[in-house]
Scaffold this motif. Sequence first.
Motif, short mmCIF file in Angstrom:
data_model
loop_
_atom_site.label_atom_id
_atom_site.label_comp_id
_atom_site.label_asym_id
_atom_site.label_seq_id
_atom_site.Cartn_x
_atom_site.Cartn_y
_atom_site.Cartn_z
N GLY A 243 0.79 -1.22 0.00
CA GLY A 243 0.00 0.00 0.00
C GLY A 243 0.83 1.27 0.00
O GLY A 243 0.29 2.36 -0.21
N GLY A 244 2.11 1.13 0.22
CA GLY A 244 3.01 2.28 0.26
C GLY A 244 3.45 2.73 -1.13
O GLY A 244 3.00 2.20 -2.15
N ASN B 110 2.82 3.74 -6.70
CA ASN B 110 1.86 3.86 -5.62
C ASN B 110 1.10 2.55 -5.42
O ASN B 110 1.10 1.69 -6.29
N SER B 111 0.45 2.44 -4.28
CA SER B 111 -0.34 1.24 -3.95
C SER B 111 0.47 -0.02 -4.21
O SER B 111 -0.01 -0.97 -4.85
N PRO C 19 2.92 -6.85 -2.76
CA PRO C 19 4.06 -7.78 -2.64
C PRO C 19 4.54 -8.31 -3.99
O PRO C 19 5.75 -8.56 -4.15
N ASP C 20 3.64 -8.48 -4.95
CA ASP C 20 4.04 -8.96 -6.28
C ASP C 20 4.89 -7.95 -7.04
O ASP C 20 5.45 -8.29 -8.09
N ASP C 21 5.00 -6.73 -6.55
CA ASP C 21 5.87 -5.74 -7.18
C ASP C 21 7.33 -5.91 -6.74
O ASP C 21 8.21 -5.23 -7.26
N VAL D 111 8.44 -5.21 -1.25
CA VAL D 111 7.15 -4.81 -0.68
C VAL D 111 6.70 -5.91 0.27
O VAL D 111 6.47 -7.04 -0.14
N ALA D 112 6.58 -5.56 1.53
CA ALA D 112 6.18 -6.51 2.55
C ALA D 112 4.66 -6.52 2.71
O ALA D 112 4.01 -5.48 2.65
#
Length: 122
Positions: free
Chosen positions: A15-16, A83-84, A87-89, A120-121
Amino acid sequence: QVQLRESGGGSVQAGGSLKLSCEVSGYIFSSCGMGWYRQAPGSRRAMVAWIMRDDSTSYADAVKGRFTLSKDKNEEWVALEMNSLEPDDTAVYYCAAGQYSDIAPGECDYFWGQGTQVTVAS
């Protein structure tokens, strides 16, 4: 000699947001665009976002509406606003700049940065 230098990777919660930047030095004689690819463990390197000299932009389906690509008119830098994040990123993100090939008409030869890790956690 064309060189690309990335900055801005790191770790973030789902979400970050993160912003990746890439400085391009050296002259690209006939540009076929610039942008970002990414490679997750066990996967092939894949295009994330690409922008042409006329500012036309394309995005991978997985990032549409979440990532925004921008560049300056001299193509000395390119940035990816993410943005948004999900984890798959998570992947190593590579900056790339393209030059039309002298050998294969219509083909694009790529210059690559060294890559920057985005995690991304969940």
